[in-house]
Scaffold this active site. Sequence first.
Site, PDB file in Angstrom:
ATOM      1  CB  SER A 134      -0.887   0.005   1.244  1.00 56.52           C
ATOM      2  OG  SER A 134      -0.087   0.288   2.381  1.00 56.52           O
ATOM      3  CE  LYS A 135      -0.613   8.459  -0.012  1.00 53.58           C
ATOM      4  NZ  LYS A 135       0.558   8.911   0.700  1.00 53.58           N
ATOM      5  NE  ARG A 136      -2.133   3.447   6.062  1.00 55.96           N
ATOM      6  CZ  ARG A 136      -2.652   2.374   6.670  1.00 55.96           C
ATOM      7  NH1 ARG A 136      -2.074   1.861   7.731  1.00 55.96           N
ATOM      8  NH2 ARG A 136      -3.762   1.834   6.208  1.00 55.96           N
ATOM      9  CG  ASP A 151       3.387   7.577   2.497  1.00 54.01           C
ATOM     10  OD1 ASP A 151       3.991   7.801   1.424  1.00 54.01           O
ATOM     11  OD2 ASP A 151       2.182   7.811   2.669  1.00 54.01           O
TER      12      ASP A 151
END
Length: 507
Positions: A264-266, A269
């Site tokens: 995921s994008k998380r 990050d």
Amino acid sequence: MERKVRVRFAPSPTGPLHMGGVRTALFNYLFAKKHGGDFLLRIEDTDQNRYVPGAEEYIIESLKWCGLVPDEGVGFGGDLGPYRQSERKPMYKKYADSLIDNGFAYYAFDTAEELDEFRKAAEARKDVFSYDLHTRNGLKNSLTLSAEEVSARLQSGQSYVIRFKMPENREVVDEDLIRGRVSFNTNQLDDKVLFKSDGMPTYHLANVVDDYLMRITHVIRGEEWLPSMPLHILLYESLGISENRPCFSHLPLILKPEGKGKLSKRDGDKMGFPVFPLLWKDPETGDVSRSYREDGYFPEAFINMLALLGWSPGTEQEFFSMDELIESFDLTRVVKSGARFDPGKAKWFNRHYLQQKTPAELAALFLPMLNEKGITPDLQKLGRIVGMIQERCEFVKDLWEQGHFFFQAPESYDEKTIQKKWKPDTNEKLQAISTLFETISDWKAETIKEIFSAFMTEKEWVFGVVMVPIRLALVGGSSGPDLFEICELIGKEETVRRIQSAISLIN
Ligand code: GLU
């Protein structure tokens, strides 16, 4: 007659394209090109509530950056358009009607509030409400209401949906080109909404009708769509268009670096890597997400890395140009299980493609970065500089880190090196060398080295004792490319000036 291979990438414009989406596009593209077929881009925007402005443009630009240019589609023309589903709205009604007429679908009038009540009641029983063959007979639809009532409701403009009437206890079996035989029992499946009274189809109906009308032969999409496959197969059947139905393939998930769960994008990050191809600025929050292009990845590195996420050529080969990918790609060599993403591998690919570039190519990419800093180097010289430091770089921006001293004097000197190498007589020695350098008229690395070496022999000085201090004076640290090359490239005056600065600053 053998049908021409036609595949489509059919994203919904609900946000930026995730790298998993790019991989889906890539595998479709490779499959099409491998078989001399067409690659289409269809924008699936039937759910207007989830529409995000800018997402469509983002998708198109991403495909272009990756070199996955569609043969047909939104922004690319083609004979079977429009390719944006919202613009095809009038085309779907007759398919929904035919399903109703033939008893494969029914009108349902239950309001959102009513369905919510059922949902809550089910929850209270620790159950999940589903509109299906077990519940449909107790709900408000054309299966339970009289024909008069149904037509009265339709006539009065009451809002409705058309639902697929999932047949009872049927085994829907298919050969997925990646997964092999997959089978579903229809008793487990609900009556999905196909069409709404605002005239808009839902994903399922629009997707099937468009694949049919656009003559799609192979559907290659993410694993999350596998549960929709039985419904889609039954829709082809119920619409009487099974003969032209595409083959299905469902790609494995891309997993987090630690191996468990969908990437995921998380994760990006948290761990400092991009999951989006291009910079994305969220139109609502203004948040900017990092991206492969803006982080300095070459598209060819990004594509090479993606290609091997779930597919392997069956050989040891790891580096593939797009043409080589097309040549080697084989859907049946795509794995069923999830593919773990390794951010280190992405960098490793970038390093490889950076090393493949000629110094002149790299210099051209590096130049804007220098110009931004107000530096306007001679291009030929820049090529030479790049050639000397290229090997130490993964990204174009590393060229600055590895070579900033070619363009500006060091702002500080490495403390540890000073401690170790700066002796009481170092300044005196450097002064002698500085004076020597001033006498050299043919300022070429070769000549400087020769004269310097002769001088060292004459003085009986050990190389190691002065080389590190000179390097420190010129670059600020203890490593870097050949010292005499640096001297030549920064010029005699600058060399002398930097040695003088070091003498006066370091004691
Ligand atoms: N619109 C769907 C998506 O966003 C397409 C699924 C499919 O390829 O059938 O992924």
